[in-house]
Design an enzyme around this catalytic site. Structure first.
Site, PDB file in Angstrom:
ATOM      1  N   ASP A 434     -18.587  -5.465  25.142  1.00 49.86           N
ATOM      2  CA  ASP A 434     -17.175  -5.847  25.214  1.00 49.86           C
ATOM      3  C   ASP A 434     -16.819  -6.597  23.927  1.00 49.86           C
ATOM      4  OD1 ASP A 434     -14.706  -6.391  27.161  1.00 49.86           O
ATOM      5  OD2 ASP A 434     -15.137  -8.247  26.042  1.00 49.86           O
ATOM      6  N   ILE A 435     -15.698  -6.208  23.296  1.00 51.88           N
ATOM      7  CA  ILE A 435     -15.270  -6.866  22.059  1.00 51.88           C
ATOM      8  C   ILE A 435     -14.799  -8.293  22.386  1.00 51.88           C
ATOM      9  CG2 ILE A 435     -13.680  -6.777  20.116  1.00 51.88           C
ATOM     10  CD1 ILE A 435     -13.494  -3.774  20.513  1.00 51.88           C
ATOM     11  N   ASN A 442      -4.555  -7.976  19.312  1.00 53.94           N
ATOM     12  CA  ASN A 442      -3.270  -7.407  19.732  1.00 53.94           C
ATOM     13  C   ASN A 442      -2.124  -8.399  19.531  1.00 53.94           C
ATOM     14  OD1 ASN A 442      -4.277  -4.872  20.502  1.00 53.94           O
ATOM     15  ND2 ASN A 442      -4.819  -5.612  22.559  1.00 53.94           N
ATOM     16  N   HIS A 447      -0.465  -4.041  18.778  1.00 50.38           N
ATOM     17  CA  HIS A 447      -1.300  -3.099  19.537  1.00 50.38           C
ATOM     18  C   HIS A 447      -1.754  -1.913  18.691  1.00 50.38           C
ATOM     19  CE1 HIS A 447      -1.025  -4.903  23.539  1.00 50.38           C
ATOM     20  NE2 HIS A 447       0.218  -5.266  23.203  1.00 50.38           N
ATOM     21  N   GLU A 479     -11.354  -2.577  26.075  1.00 50.23           N
ATOM     22  CA  GLU A 479     -12.176  -2.824  24.895  1.00 50.23           C
ATOM     23  C   GLU A 479     -13.669  -2.784  25.227  1.00 50.23           C
ATOM     24  OE1 GLU A 479     -10.852  -6.922  26.466  1.00 50.23           O
ATOM     25  OE2 GLU A 479     -10.054  -4.883  26.307  1.00 50.23           O
TER      26      GLU A 479
END
Length: 571
Positions: A434-435, A442, A447, A479
């Site tokens: 997961d980032i 964003n 976005h 993500e």
């Protein structure tokens, strides 16, 4: 046929020809005085009959035996032998035996020598004579003569197929059935011609010879129509098989397999039109084997394929001289006959079919028509397969990143777990990443920039997995990304995941920053990722547990421990 065998045939023919004619002359002295015009008329009839043979399995069947029966009964073995040999030469000229197949002249000559002399011997043993015979006294000898011609012919053909051509022995072939059928028609007509000749002389040749010749033409045309019907039936079957295939490679394989099975060829090619202006061979048939070709695409500026590409027409060439004007052809030097057909779909050229034979006049218009028809089926099948593959690709891939999506990942995970339970896999590792702080990207840059980050990260993961040669990477959602590693133990998986973490953390992502003003500018942003690792069967016994444990390792072991870490699930 090898050169030594061909040389042996020519030597046998040269040595045996005078011997056979000498035997025939002394066994049955020719009766020709006063009948020269009659013999000439019979010879003309035999030659005309030879012009309309039926070609079955590369073997010409003609109906000259009915006329040769009359010649034999009237004028003796020598005259029959001579006229039959002339008729055989006319037959071979009609079927256009090329320079490469000249051995067929001595082969067929020897065949008919043995048929003529063998059947004559049986006729004489049965008490047969020549000249004016009677039905009551000589019918048995005549019947045995006709029967022996048929039996000796089939026996010798079987020997030739097995010994010379190395073919598998098969008795009840299509040529055998046609021989039976035509013999039942031809020999009674020959007997009728003989007895009518005894009554009215040369007029009988016209009265019976004309319908005899008509029968020969009719049977030849009938067989051709039956052959076309068989082709159409096979084409329909092939068309159904093609349209049932959902993958382009399967379509190409079944098309090539059926084509070379239906039409005798030495070489065949399936050519794909690549990027609208380049050609590449995707299937080739050489030396009896079909190969999937992976050669580079080339410009359509030469050869038969380039000619078809430019003209958008089908071509049928009976001999090499007809296409010598087409420069730089890559076809083997032995090729003589050609069929070249474009594969069109919605007025667009999508492929080319080329069939080649080393024999002159190997193909006819009917075969060209069938290949034209099958090329239509091929075009439809290829388009259907492409549509299916594209639909499947869209259903299995993320439209943004191009990676496999969650749906495909679930199916892949289920299949690999079955292999694990069946002991086909020793281990199955799941890496979930997961980032970190992706929401900030964003919020800060928009976005669109967030999507750019996801795309670039997808490319990094995919390239890394391809380089390692193991693993399936998919977008898990938002993500989050997932990598599935079959047959990789936990320690190796940890090192694998650590390299991915560094690949993300040590290399910046290039994004467009355009929220602050109207001018777009590219900036470098460093990101990190939290990664969780779980391995089955050590950490989980089912798919749900494996995902849950990798997710737990990621959030508890990596996220809550400060992020930018690789955490391993501990049972």
């Amino acid at each position: 046929m090898g050169r030594k065998m061909q040389a042996a045939l020519w030597i046998c023919w040269i040595v045996s020809t005078p011997l056979f004619f000498m035997i025939a002359y002394h066994t049955s002295p020719p009766i020709y005085q006063g009948f020269q015009w009659d013999i000439t008329a019979f010879l003309l009839l035999m030659c005309l009959v030879s012009v309309w043979p039926i070609i079955i399995n590369d073997t010409p069947i003609f109906y000259v035996q009915g006329v040769s029966l009359v010649v034999f009964l009237l004028f003796g073995l020598f005259i029959e032998l001579l006229l039959t040999q002339i008729a055989v030469i006319v037959l071979l000229l009609k079927v256009r035996v090329g320079s490469k197949d000249l051995y067929r002249y001595p082969l067929n000559a020897l065949l008919f020598y043995f048929i003529s002399i063998g059947s004559a011997a049986i006729y004489y043993l049965a008490g047969g004579t020549h000249g004016r015979l009677t039905i009551n006294e000589d019918l048995l000898a005549i019947f045995l003569y006709g029967l022996s011609i048929f039996v000796i012919n089939q026996f010798l053909l079987s020997i030739i197929q097995v010994v010379i051509y190395k073919m598998r022995f098969a008795f009840f072939t299509r040529s055998f059935l046609w021989e039976c059928f035509t013999s039942l028609l031809v020999f009674p007509m020959g007997i009728g011609l003989y007895f009518l000749y005894l009554q009215v002389g040369m007029k009988a040749i016209f009265f019976v010879g004309t319908p005899f010749l008509g029968l020969s033409i009719f049977l030849s045309l009938y067989y051709k129509s039956q052959r076309i019907n068989r082709y159409l039936q096979k084409a329909s079957e092939i068309g159904h098989q093609l349209t049932e295939k959902l993958h382009k490679n399967d379509v190409l394989d079944i098309f090539m397999e059926k084509i070379v099975d239906m039409i005798p060829v030495e070489t065949a090619y399936l050519i794909d039109v690549f990027e609208k202006d380049k050609l590449r061979i995707v299937r080739r048939y050489e030396n009896g084997i079909i190969h999937a070709s992976g050669e580079e695409a080339k410009s359509p500026d030469r050869g038969i394929s380039g000619h078809v590409y430019i003209m958008r027409e089908s071509f049928l060439f009976h001999k090499r001289k007809q296409w010598k004007h087409i420069q730089q052809s890559q076809l083997p030097k032995t090729v003589e006959s050609l069929i070249a057909v474009p594969v069109m779909r919605n007025q667009v050229l999508i492929g080319i079919v080329i069939l080649a034979s080393n024999k002159k006049h190997a193909f006819d218009r009917a075969q060209l028509m069938i290949i034209d028809l099958l090329s239509v089926y091929l075009g439809v099948a290829i388009e259907n397969a492409k549509n299916y593959e594209e639909t499947r690709r869209q259903s299995e891939h993320c439209s943004l990143t191009g990676l496999y999506n969650y749906r495909y990942f679930e199916q892949k995970l289920e299949r690999d777990f079955q292999r694990l339970h069946q002991h086909e896999l020793a281990a199955l590792t799941l890496i979930l990443l997961d980032i970190d702080h992706f929401k900030n990207i964003n919020d800060t840059y928009g976005h669109y920039s967030g999507n750019e980050v996801l795309i670039q990260l997808s490319h990094r993961l995919l390239n890394y997995v391809k380089k390692q040669g193991i693993g399936t990477v998919a977008r898990y959602g938002g993500e989050e990304f997932v990598i599935l590693l079959p047959n990789m133990d936990k320690q190796s998986s940890i090192a694998y995941a650590e390299e991915i973490r560094q690949l993300i953390a040590n290399h910046p992502f290039e994004i467009d920053h355009s929220l602050q003003n109207s001018l777009s500018r590219s900036i470098a942003v460093f990101l990190t990722a939290s990664i969780g690792v779980a391995t089955a069967p050590l950490d989980a016994e089912d798919t749900f547990s494996l995902i849950r444990h990798a997710d737990r390792a990621m959030y508890i072991g990596a996220k809550k421990a400060g992020r930018n870490k690789v955490a391993v699930y501990v049972s």
